[in-house]
Design an enzyme around this catalytic site. Sequence first.
Site, PDB file in Angstrom:
ATOM      1  CG  HIS A 112      -1.912  -1.537   0.847  1.00  0.00           C
ATOM      2  ND1 HIS A 112      -1.849  -1.985   1.114  1.00  0.00           N
ATOM      3  CD2 HIS A 112      -3.399  -0.747   0.381  1.00  0.00           C
ATOM      4  CE1 HIS A 112      -2.972  -2.805   0.929  1.00  0.00           C
ATOM      5  NE2 HIS A 112      -3.738  -2.293   0.940  1.00  0.00           N
ATOM      6  N   GLY A 113       1.987   1.368  -0.057  1.00  0.00           N
ATOM      7  CA  GLY A 113       3.014   2.633  -0.199  1.00  0.00           C
ATOM      8  C   GLY A 113       2.911   3.100  -1.061  1.00  0.00           C
TER       9      GLY A 113
END
Length: 186
Positions: A112-113
Site C-alpha cells: 500500500h506504500g
Amino acid sequence: MGVLTGKSVAILATDGFEQVELTEPMKRVKDEGAEVHIVSLESGQIQGMNHDEKGDTFSVDKTVDEVSADDYNGLILPGGVLNPDTLRTNDKAVQLVRDFFVQHKPVSAICHGPWLLAEADVLKNRTITSFSSIKTDLINAGAKWVDEEVVVDQGLTTSRDPNDMEAFCKKVVEELREGKHEKQTV
C-alpha cells in the site's frame, strides 16, 4: 564493506506499517553498509503490524520536521493500510516524498506504500505495481499498473506485497547503489 557504504536511506513510516515491509528492506540496506533512519510524523515509537495483528514497536530516528531529501540518498515506503493512508494526509510527508523525485533519487514502495506516491503526484506515465486493492487509485493518479513481482521505472521500485520481498529488496539495493536517475520526471 557493502555496496551502500557511505549512503544514507530514509524509511518513512508511521503507526500501522506492515512490519516485514520495514524490517526486511532496512536489514538489507544496513547489511550493505547504508545508514538508515526511520522517519515519522512524531518522535517516539511507531507500531508495526503483522497483517491484522499488532507487531513490534520501533523507535523513530527523525521526524519529517527534522529532515529533507537533501539528507538522504534514497527513500523506502513500507505498506500496511493505515501507514500510507495516515502519511498521505500530512503535507510535510507528501512534500518529502515529492522532493526525492525532484532530486532524482531512488524511491522504493511496497504493497500500500504507493498510495503516498499518488498523493505526491509523482506517478504520471510511470509503470508500477502495488497491492491490487489500490490499483485503481494508482491508475487514476496517472500510473500504468502491472501485476508483477517487482517493477523498476526510472529509479522508482515497487512491489505488490510481502511475498515479493526478496525481489523487492534486491532491486532496492541495486537502485540505491546506482544513485541518481536523471530521466525521472515529476
